[in-house]
Write a protein that holds these residues in place. Sequence first.
Motif, short mmCIF file in Angstrom:
data_model
loop_
_atom_site.label_atom_id
_atom_site.label_comp_id
_atom_site.label_asym_id
_atom_site.label_seq_id
_atom_site.Cartn_x
_atom_site.Cartn_y
_atom_site.Cartn_z
N UNK A 113 -0.91 -7.38 -7.72
CA UNK A 113 -0.93 -5.93 -7.92
C UNK A 113 -2.11 -5.49 -8.79
N UNK A 114 -2.47 -6.34 -9.77
CA UNK A 114 -3.63 -6.00 -10.60
C UNK A 114 -4.92 -6.10 -9.78
N UNK A 115 -4.98 -7.13 -8.93
CA UNK A 115 -6.22 -7.36 -8.18
C UNK A 115 -6.37 -6.38 -7.02
N UNK A 135 0.85 -1.20 0.00
CA UNK A 135 0.00 0.00 0.00
C UNK A 135 0.88 1.23 0.00
N UNK A 136 0.97 1.86 -1.17
CA UNK A 136 1.85 3.00 -1.35
C UNK A 136 1.36 4.20 -0.54
N UNK A 176 -2.37 -4.07 0.23
CA UNK A 176 -3.02 -4.78 1.34
C UNK A 176 -3.62 -3.80 2.34
N UNK A 177 -2.85 -2.79 2.71
CA UNK A 177 -3.32 -1.86 3.74
C UNK A 177 -4.47 -1.01 3.22
N UNK A 178 -4.42 -0.65 1.94
CA UNK A 178 -5.51 0.10 1.33
C UNK A 178 -6.83 -0.66 1.46
N UNK A 179 -6.77 -1.96 1.20
CA UNK A 179 -7.97 -2.80 1.29
C UNK A 179 -8.45 -2.90 2.73
N UNK A 218 4.18 -4.39 5.82
CA UNK A 218 3.41 -5.59 5.54
C UNK A 218 3.80 -6.16 4.18
N UNK A 219 3.96 -5.28 3.20
CA UNK A 219 4.39 -5.72 1.87
C UNK A 219 5.73 -6.43 1.93
#
Lengths: 232, 326
Positions: free
Chosen positions: B302-304, B261-262, B309-312, B270-271
């Motif tokens: 990355x496409x999905x 999560x940029x 991860x954090x954004x979701x 986490x990444x």
Amino acid sequence: MKIRDLESGYGSVQILWGVDMSLREGAITALLGPNGAGKSTLLRSIFGTVRPWKGSILYRDEDILHLPPHRKVDRGIALVPEGRHVFAGMTVKENLLLGAYRKRARERMEGNLGLVFSLFPILEERQDQRAGTLSGGEQQMLTIARSLMASPELMMLDEPSQGLAPKVVEEVFSALTRIREEGVTILLVEQNVENVLSIADYVYILNEGRVVGEGRPDEIEKAGLRKAYLGL
Amino acid sequence: MRQYIPFLPVVAIYGTLFLTGLLLEGMWQPMALLAFYGALGQVFNIFLGLTGYVDFGYVAFLAIGSYGMAIAASSLYEDLGWWIVPTGFVLAFIMASFLSIAVGAIALRLKGAYFAIATIGVSEGLRYLIEGTGLWGGSMGIIVSRPLREAFGREGANSLSTFWADSILYGIALVAAFITLMILKSRAGYAFLAMREDEEAARVMGIDTTRYKLLAFFISASLGGLIGASAWTLKMNYVFPSDVFDIVYTIEAIIIVLLGGSGTLLGPLVGGLVYGALKYWLAVTFPGLQLLLFAPLILVIIVAFPQGIIGILRERMGSAFRGVIL
């Protein structure tokens, strides 16, 4: 503001060939001219997003020619750029608060927010909505409102009516006259000649990087400049 | 105090890695590897995440930092003794800072793809400069095992390489995370947010975009230099240009930041954990095939999940957790 002999361009391509122009305080000055005349370049050169080559820009007894954009904002100069540059992912309110980024504007944030909401009630209604979900006209109002948050004394607008429905254009223009009533000096670049001539106090006509005509709107009509340079 | 709460998960994660490594037999190196990827993501994120600009030559800062440490160790050990390590970190910091300001002052005026290409050029150019001119040992590199042995003794040099180098890395990772949090919570954080969304609009509002970009570039680069000094020179005891300028590290940093999560605080960490664990697991389970499987796997993730991860997580958990998960 007094602009003297301003030359500017991109890279080695010269666009402005010695522009002279004066803005009267508290008035709407319009800048008309065909595509490619250098109107946008002139605004950007005044603001500093394009670096002017030579000449002088006197503003409140100071030559501001080479000041970077953020220093211009500190002196009360605002630019509403062409196209609707809203922060689409942020809410309307967040957009407005970011408009008051510099210290000078932050001190007057509350008052300016009230002013902006009274000028554009629709933005108050939509303040928690994401800016990207607004209609084109509302986005244009938001960009204007956001630049008002910086407490400008001079506001320059680059084709605010572009791509808007006629009714919305009228709304934008009537907002501009109300902003003038607040004492803000306005420099307006437009293609929309009819509307501009009805609200402007003074008009400059730019062609091929030079001022080729100037006067009050009725003088422009009489001199036939309108027909000669704008084909209308 | 409230504003420091998002820092707690970061401390918890690095703390868990550190203690797991310390207490469980044979786990120190795998945990240190995860911490390396977490730290790499963390420092890279300070630039990519905040500005949205991709620096394809980022590895050059780790490389120059590793040289800083190696130069200090190999040329000053007779005079300074164990002081060569702090001196090495200072030198690594200074060299990476100088490089970042020199490169940034020019390259940051370029937009998007042009910036990316320019930065690859700088990194590769620097590598060939070192190899071609024989600067700092040229392609032979610098080997620092002897100076470190002289300065710390055999035992000391050994624990420096197998324990302290990694421990310092944990420290750098925490510092990077803390700086990220400070920026995100400050007015500069809003400036970066505005720049990422629309640089032109940000400039119009009086945000000095060049200055902020240079600031993020400098912080990210100088911390990267410290990582190179610690995780490479102190840990491996040698610096070879072909290793430290390997573009794979830059690509890994990009993947880690996007995966996690940029522009978030926790994302790159986490990444880094997910990336490191995945890479390790694939190498053990499908030896030889890991690279073949790795690329499509990363692509799919990355496409999905373009926000990472954090954004979701932030979206799913709703507003109550927004302030905590940054």
